[in-house]
Scaffold this motif. Structure first.
Motif, PDB file in Angstrom:
ATOM      1  N   TYR A 195       0.868  -1.191   0.000  1.00 51.67           N
ATOM      2  CA  TYR A 195       0.000   0.000   0.000  1.00 51.67           C
ATOM      3  C   TYR A 195       0.900   1.235   0.000  1.00 51.67           C
ATOM      4  N   VAL A 196       0.852   1.989  -1.106  1.00 49.31           N
ATOM      5  CA  VAL A 196       1.676   3.194  -1.250  1.00 49.31           C
ATOM      6  C   VAL A 196       0.755   4.341  -1.670  1.00 49.31           C
ATOM      7  N   MET A 197       0.851   5.468  -0.975  1.00 51.18           N
ATOM      8  CA  MET A 197      -0.029   6.590  -1.315  1.00 51.18           C
ATOM      9  C   MET A 197       0.744   7.896  -1.231  1.00 51.18           C
ATOM     10  N   GLN A 198       0.650   8.666  -2.281  1.00 46.44           N
ATOM     11  CA  GLN A 198       1.348   9.943  -2.370  1.00 46.44           C
ATOM     12  C   GLN A 198       0.487  11.068  -1.799  1.00 46.44           C
ATOM     13  N   GLY A 199       1.145  12.085  -1.260  1.00 51.41           N
ATOM     14  CA  GLY A 199       0.436  13.270  -0.783  1.00 51.41           C
ATOM     15  C   GLY A 199       1.368  14.462  -0.767  1.00 51.41           C
ATOM     16  N   ASP A 200       0.816  15.662  -0.935  1.00 47.85           N
ATOM     17  CA  ASP A 200       1.625  16.879  -0.876  1.00 47.85           C
ATOM     18  C   ASP A 200       1.293  17.643   0.402  1.00 47.85           C
ATOM     19  N   PHE A 201       2.352  18.197   1.032  1.00 48.95           N
ATOM     20  CA  PHE A 201       2.221  18.838   2.343  1.00 48.95           C
ATOM     21  C   PHE A 201       2.801  20.240   2.296  1.00 48.95           C
ATOM     22  N   TYR A 202       2.209  21.126   3.097  1.00 47.55           N
ATOM     23  CA  TYR A 202       2.503  22.559   3.031  1.00 47.55           C
ATOM     24  C   TYR A 202       2.831  23.071   4.435  1.00 47.55           C
ATOM     25  N   THR A 203       4.086  23.399   4.665  1.00 51.01           N
ATOM     26  CA  THR A 203       4.494  23.859   5.990  1.00 51.01           C
ATOM     27  C   THR A 203       4.976  25.313   5.918  1.00 51.01           C
ATOM     28  N   GLU A 204       4.880  25.980   7.051  1.00 52.73           N
ATOM     29  CA  GLU A 204       5.351  27.371   7.107  1.00 52.73           C
ATOM     30  C   GLU A 204       6.859  27.428   6.875  1.00 52.73           C
ATOM     31  N   LYS A 219       0.673  28.571   1.026  1.00 52.56           N
ATOM     32  CA  LYS A 219       1.368  27.648   0.122  1.00 52.56           C
ATOM     33  C   LYS A 219       0.387  26.658  -0.501  1.00 52.56           C
ATOM     34  N   ALA A 220      -0.589  26.204   0.291  1.00 56.71           N
ATOM     35  CA  ALA A 220      -1.556  25.223  -0.220  1.00 56.71           C
ATOM     36  C   ALA A 220      -2.399  25.821  -1.342  1.00 56.71           C
ATOM     37  N   ILE A 221      -2.847  27.065  -1.145  1.00 55.31           N
ATOM     38  CA  ILE A 221      -3.651  27.726  -2.179  1.00 55.31           C
ATOM     39  C   ILE A 221      -2.812  27.959  -3.432  1.00 55.31           C
ATOM     40  N   ASP A 222      -1.541  28.294  -3.224  1.00 53.21           N
ATOM     41  CA  ASP A 222      -0.645  28.521  -4.367  1.00 53.21           C
ATOM     42  C   ASP A 222      -0.160  27.217  -5.005  1.00 53.21           C
ATOM     43  N   GLU A 223      -0.526  26.086  -4.397  1.00 54.34           N
ATOM     44  CA  GLU A 223      -0.092  24.763  -4.867  1.00 54.34           C
ATOM     45  C   GLU A 223       1.432  24.677  -4.923  1.00 54.34           C
ATOM     46  N   HIS A 224       2.035  25.134  -3.834  1.00 56.97           N
ATOM     47  CA  HIS A 224       3.496  25.155  -3.738  1.00 56.97           C
ATOM     48  C   HIS A 224       3.915  24.315  -2.528  1.00 56.97           C
ATOM     49  N   PRO A 225       3.929  22.989  -2.681  1.00 54.16           N
ATOM     50  CA  PRO A 225       4.182  22.134  -1.520  1.00 54.16           C
ATOM     51  C   PRO A 225       5.625  22.204  -1.035  1.00 54.16           C
ATOM     52  N   THR A 226       5.764  22.039   0.276  1.00 57.14           N
ATOM     53  CA  THR A 226       7.094  21.938   0.878  1.00 57.14           C
ATOM     54  C   THR A 226       7.610  20.511   0.747  1.00 57.14           C
ATOM     55  N   TYR A 227       6.701  19.551   0.911  1.00 54.01           N
ATOM     56  CA  TYR A 227       7.032  18.132   0.811  1.00 54.01           C
ATOM     57  C   TYR A 227       6.041  17.447  -0.122  1.00 54.01           C
ATOM     58  N   VAL A 228       6.535  16.493  -0.895  1.00 49.63           N
ATOM     59  CA  VAL A 228       5.692  15.569  -1.648  1.00 49.63           C
ATOM     60  C   VAL A 228       6.183  14.179  -1.259  1.00 49.63           C
ATOM     61  N   LEU A 229       5.303  13.367  -0.677  1.00 46.80           N
ATOM     62  CA  LEU A 229       5.762  12.182   0.056  1.00 46.80           C
ATOM     63  C   LEU A 229       4.955  10.941  -0.269  1.00 46.80           C
ATOM     64  N   PHE A 230       5.614   9.795  -0.135  1.00 45.05           N
ATOM     65  CA  PHE A 230       4.911   8.519  -0.087  1.00 45.05           C
ATOM     66  C   PHE A 230       4.643   8.183   1.382  1.00 45.05           C
ATOM     67  N   ASN A 231       3.444   7.795   1.685  1.00 40.78           N
ATOM     68  CA  ASN A 231       3.037   7.317   3.012  1.00 40.78           C
ATOM     69  C   ASN A 231       3.381   8.302   4.129  1.00 40.78           C
ATOM     70  N   ILE A 318      10.488  14.762 -11.382  1.00 37.03           N
ATOM     71  CA  ILE A 318      11.613  14.217 -10.636  1.00 37.03           C
ATOM     72  C   ILE A 318      12.197  15.135  -9.580  1.00 37.03           C
ATOM     73  N   PHE A 319      12.026  16.447  -9.687  1.00 34.56           N
ATOM     74  CA  PHE A 319      12.526  17.313  -8.625  1.00 34.56           C
ATOM     75  C   PHE A 319      11.808  17.036  -7.304  1.00 34.56           C
ATOM     76  N   ARG A 320      10.574  16.537  -7.383  1.00 33.16           N
ATOM     77  CA  ARG A 320       9.857  16.171  -6.164  1.00 33.16           C
ATOM     78  C   ARG A 320      10.560  15.027  -5.444  1.00 33.16           C
ATOM     79  N   THR A 321      11.167  14.138  -6.228  1.00 29.99           N
ATOM     80  CA  THR A 321      11.805  12.970  -5.635  1.00 29.99           C
ATOM     81  C   THR A 321      13.033  13.354  -4.828  1.00 29.99           C
ATOM     82  N   PHE A 322      13.891  14.140  -5.405  1.00 34.43           N
ATOM     83  CA  PHE A 322      15.177  14.408  -4.762  1.00 34.43           C
ATOM     84  C   PHE A 322      15.205  15.712  -3.968  1.00 34.43           C
ATOM     85  N   HIS A 323      14.147  16.495  -4.020  1.00 39.24           N
ATOM     86  CA  HIS A 323      14.136  17.763  -3.285  1.00 39.24           C
ATOM     87  C   HIS A 323      12.895  17.951  -2.419  1.00 39.24           C
ATOM     88  N   LYS A 324      11.924  17.012  -2.524  1.00 41.46           N
ATOM     89  CA  LYS A 324      10.731  17.153  -1.688  1.00 41.46           C
ATOM     90  C   LYS A 324      10.310  15.833  -1.039  1.00 41.46           C
TER      91      LYS A 324
END
Length: 358
Positions: A195-204, A219-231, A318-324
């Protein structure tokens, strides 16, 4: 936010939803009845699992009455090394507990909201045919529980999520998961399911900034996530938490995308998906390299692990993989097979262009 402020917020949200909160408080949780009880036999309690595990196949030849008991828990957990976040969860994990039922089942769904929660919550299951996918029926205040019943009419892999306003904030805080409705004949047998699920997260704070990080609505409204993560956490599928298989085994991944904003380009480096049940439906495509999973959508991917190695799960944006943070590992052990893959066979300095004979 104080308890008084929360109470006022609950009332405002209830009014906005057209739901009478006092009525919800006064209604006994056992008030509903199910006319199918008599014909479905003794109810079965659903097995729920935290990611990356999934419940075993139902292995039933007939529909049943299935009882699901799921609790909303708000809790601080790591989101990255040295970084924590106040997640809102279904079952204490992000993504929420995996639910597995069979087509034709009558599902009694019980949603409990922990006493120490600060917000009301509900659940919209995309597997449900009915108003709000169950959201209206499961408006649940802290310290309360609600119940509704639905028939699992369509086979497939479906997302569920909280639908309380502001919906995006509840999803961004981790309130999503997957429910599998097996077809009557079940799914083809495989060796491993995950079970693998992706999600984007927005932190100050910026990526990697230590300490407890609050949610950033801007950040959430601007769709500019700080993290993009599995699980739900960086490193959730690496090191000792990596997925495992043996060479020659067939692996099925139930892959979801909670969003709330980003589309996932799901890929496993070094593997080709033998089958992809696109968008979690009943039909499959074959020999797929990367599959697109919309926010609020899913896919089932299957492949045989022919040779050993560390296979990297990524969002190929791919920038999400190595930077988020969107990185996981499937560790495959077993005997090498050089007829399929040799690894590096030589490495030497190439001759200068002027001495190459051209």
């Amino acid at each position: 936010m104080s308890r008084v402020s929360h109470h006022l917020l609950f009332c405002a949200l209830a009014c906005a939803l057209g739901i009478g909160a006092p009525v919800a408080i006064a209604t006994p949780h056992h008030a509903a009845t199910n006319d199918n009880d008599a014909i479905l036999g003794k109810p079965i309690k659903a097995v729920l699992t935290a990611p990356p595990m999934v419940p075993p196949p139902t292995n039933r030849t007939a529909p049943a009455k299935v009882i699901v008991e799921l609790e909303v828990v708000e809790k601080e957990m790591p989101i990255s090394n040295g970084v924590t976040y106040n997640f809102w969860t279904f079952g204490g994990s992000v993504p929420g507990s995996f639910i597995r039922v069979r087509q034709g089942d009558t599902v009694e769904f019980n949603l409990k909201n922990a006493h120490d929660s600060h917000m009301p919550h509900n659940i919209d299951l995309h597997a449900v045919t009915g108003t709000g996918g169950g959201a209206e029926a499961t408006f649940t205040l802290p310290g309360h529980q609600t119940k509704f019943t639905f028939k699992a009419m369509n086979p497939g892999l479906y997302v569920y999520h909280c639908a309380m306003p502001p919906v995006g904030m509840h999803i961004a805080n981790g309130m999503y998961g997957l429910i599998l409705v097996e077809p009557p004949q079940g799914l083809p047998k495989v060796d491993k399911e995950y079970y693998v699920m992706q999600g984007d997260f927005y932190t100050e704070g910026k990526y990697g900034e230590p300490g407890l990080q609050p949610f950033s609505l801007e950040k959430a409204i601007d769709e500019h996530p700080t993290y993009v993560l599995f699980n739900g956490a960086e490193g959730s599928l690496t090191g000792d938490k990596a997925l495992t298989a043996k060479a020659g085994e067939t692996v099925r991944l139930f892959v979801g995308n909670g969003g709330p904003n980003l589309v996932s380009s799901f890929h496993v480096i070094g593997e080709i998906f033998d089958k992809v049940y696109t968008e979690g439906g009943s039909k499959y495509q074959e020999n797929v390299q990367t599959t697109l999973i919309p926010a609020g959508g899913s896919a089932m991917v299957e492949f045989k692990t022919d040779v050993p190695g560390n296979y990297i799960l990524v969002d190929h944006s791919i920038f999400r993989t190595f930077h988020k943070g969107t990185l996981g590992i499937l560790k495959v052990t077993g005997e090498k097979d050089s007829s399929i893959y040799t690894g590096q066979q030589s490495s030497m300095e190439s001759p200068p262009a002027g001495k190459s004979g051209h």
